[in-house]
Design a protein around this motif. Structure first.
Motif, short mmCIF file in Angstrom:
data_model
loop_
_atom_site.label_atom_id
_atom_site.label_comp_id
_atom_site.label_asym_id
_atom_site.label_seq_id
_atom_site.Cartn_x
_atom_site.Cartn_y
_atom_site.Cartn_z
N TYR A 36 0.91 -1.21 -0.02
CA TYR A 36 0.07 -0.05 0.15
C TYR A 36 1.04 1.22 0.01
O TYR A 36 1.78 1.34 0.83
CB TYR A 36 -0.78 -0.15 1.37
CG TYR A 36 -1.65 -1.17 1.38
CD1 TYR A 36 -3.02 -1.23 1.10
CD2 TYR A 36 -1.24 -2.44 1.94
CE1 TYR A 36 -3.74 -2.57 1.16
CE2 TYR A 36 -1.88 -3.42 2.10
CZ TYR A 36 -3.13 -3.44 1.71
OH TYR A 36 -3.87 -4.57 1.98
N SER A 37 0.84 2.05 -1.16
CA SER A 37 1.58 3.13 -1.26
C SER A 37 0.82 4.48 -0.61
O SER A 37 -0.33 4.68 -1.49
CB SER A 37 2.20 3.45 -2.56
OG SER A 37 3.13 2.23 -2.87
N PHE A 38 1.11 5.11 0.45
CA PHE A 38 0.58 6.35 0.89
C PHE A 38 1.21 7.57 0.23
O PHE A 38 2.73 7.59 0.64
CB PHE A 38 0.27 6.23 2.25
CG PHE A 38 -0.57 7.66 2.95
CD1 PHE A 38 -1.92 7.54 2.87
CD2 PHE A 38 0.04 8.74 3.38
CE1 PHE A 38 -2.57 8.78 3.01
CE2 PHE A 38 -0.42 9.77 4.01
CZ PHE A 38 -1.77 9.92 3.69
N VAL A 39 0.99 8.20 -0.57
CA VAL A 39 1.51 9.44 -0.94
C VAL A 39 1.67 10.46 0.18
O VAL A 39 0.76 10.97 0.57
CB VAL A 39 0.89 9.88 -2.45
CG1 VAL A 39 1.87 11.09 -2.81
CG2 VAL A 39 0.72 8.86 -3.26
N LEU A 40 2.89 11.09 0.36
CA LEU A 40 3.10 12.07 1.35
C LEU A 40 3.27 13.13 0.62
O LEU A 40 2.87 14.36 1.23
CB LEU A 40 4.30 11.72 2.39
CG LEU A 40 4.25 10.42 3.17
CD1 LEU A 40 5.58 10.41 4.09
CD2 LEU A 40 3.13 10.80 4.17
N GLU A 41 4.11 13.19 -0.42
CA GLU A 41 4.48 14.55 -0.97
C GLU A 41 4.63 14.11 -2.26
O GLU A 41 5.31 13.03 -2.95
CB GLU A 41 5.90 15.04 -0.45
CG GLU A 41 6.42 16.23 -1.09
CD GLU A 41 7.83 16.45 -0.36
OE1 GLU A 41 8.81 17.11 -0.82
OE2 GLU A 41 7.94 15.87 0.81
N GLY A 42 4.29 15.07 -3.47
CA GLY A 42 4.41 14.92 -4.83
C GLY A 42 3.45 14.20 -5.63
O GLY A 42 2.28 13.95 -5.08
N ARG A 43 3.83 13.96 -6.69
CA ARG A 43 2.78 13.08 -7.66
C ARG A 43 3.51 11.78 -7.78
O ARG A 43 4.45 11.66 -8.54
CB ARG A 43 2.34 13.82 -8.79
CG ARG A 43 1.46 15.09 -8.83
CD ARG A 43 1.28 15.83 -10.13
NE ARG A 43 0.72 14.82 -10.97
CZ ARG A 43 0.57 14.61 -12.03
NH1 ARG A 43 1.71 14.96 -12.89
NH2 ARG A 43 -0.43 13.87 -12.50
N ILE A 44 2.53 10.54 -7.77
CA ILE A 44 3.17 9.29 -7.79
C ILE A 44 2.15 8.56 -8.96
O ILE A 44 1.10 8.49 -8.87
CB ILE A 44 2.98 8.38 -6.74
CG1 ILE A 44 4.10 9.16 -5.64
CG2 ILE A 44 3.41 6.90 -6.91
CD1 ILE A 44 5.46 9.06 -5.98
N GLY A 45 2.84 8.04 -9.93
CA GLY A 45 2.23 7.22 -10.98
C GLY A 45 2.44 5.87 -10.74
O GLY A 45 3.49 5.53 -10.16
N ALA A 46 1.45 5.07 -11.09
CA ALA A 46 1.42 3.68 -10.72
C ALA A 46 0.97 2.87 -11.65
O ALA A 46 -0.08 3.23 -12.37
CB ALA A 46 0.86 3.03 -9.55
N MET A 47 1.59 1.86 -12.23
CA MET A 47 1.02 1.06 -13.19
C MET A 47 0.57 -0.47 -12.65
O MET A 47 1.73 -1.03 -11.95
CB MET A 47 1.96 0.60 -14.56
CG MET A 47 1.41 -0.06 -15.67
SD MET A 47 2.30 0.19 -17.02
CE MET A 47 1.31 -0.37 -18.32
#
Length: 147
Positions: A36-47
């Protein structure tokens, strides 16, 4: 941040700081754990399989075991992700990989053995297509194509 040995091996939490436009990994899949990736800062792309999602601060991206996936910093500023891994154990992979990378590009045989120890399938051949499609760079690889 939280080692699985400290919580009965139920889960682990790892922080991933990411440089702008950095690809975190080739397409890969885990056979033993969910992430589980919880985004703290920035923009995260995921495929996630064939689906592409973008996560912003406060978003949670679920990467279930057995699903081919990857993720990257989709922005031009640094990003940070908290990776929650369940069950624990895979946090040790990051330590071992870091030690392997400290001397330059990894030895393919040692990298394959590391992946096997952690029941991880890695598709290195996916990297050029990911670089091209998402305008990212991979450590030790070419720079992203202009967008």
């Amino acid at each position: 941040m939280i080692d699985g040995d400290d919580v009965g091996k139920r889960f682990a939490v790892v922080e991933h700081p990411m440089q702008p436009r950095a690809l975190a990994a080739p397409m890969h899949r885990h056979h033993r754990e969910d992430e589980y990736s919880f985004v703290l800062e920035g923009r995260i792309g995921a495929m996630l399989g064939d689906t592409v999602v973008i996560g912003n601060p406060g978003n949670l991206i679920f990467k279930p075991r057995e699903q081919w996936h990857t993720f990257w910093n989709a922005g031009d500023t640094p990003a940070r992700v908290l990776e929650i891994i369940s069950p624990a154990g895979f946090e040790h992979y990051f330590r071992e990989l870091g030690a392997e990378l400290s001397n330059g590009p990894p030895d393919p045989q040692r990298l394959a053995a590391l992946c096997a120890r952690y029941a991880l399938d890695m598709d290195m051949s996916s990297v050029p297509g990911l670089i091209q499609r998402f305008g990212v760079r991979f450590p030790g690889g070419p720079s992203p194509a202009p967008q």
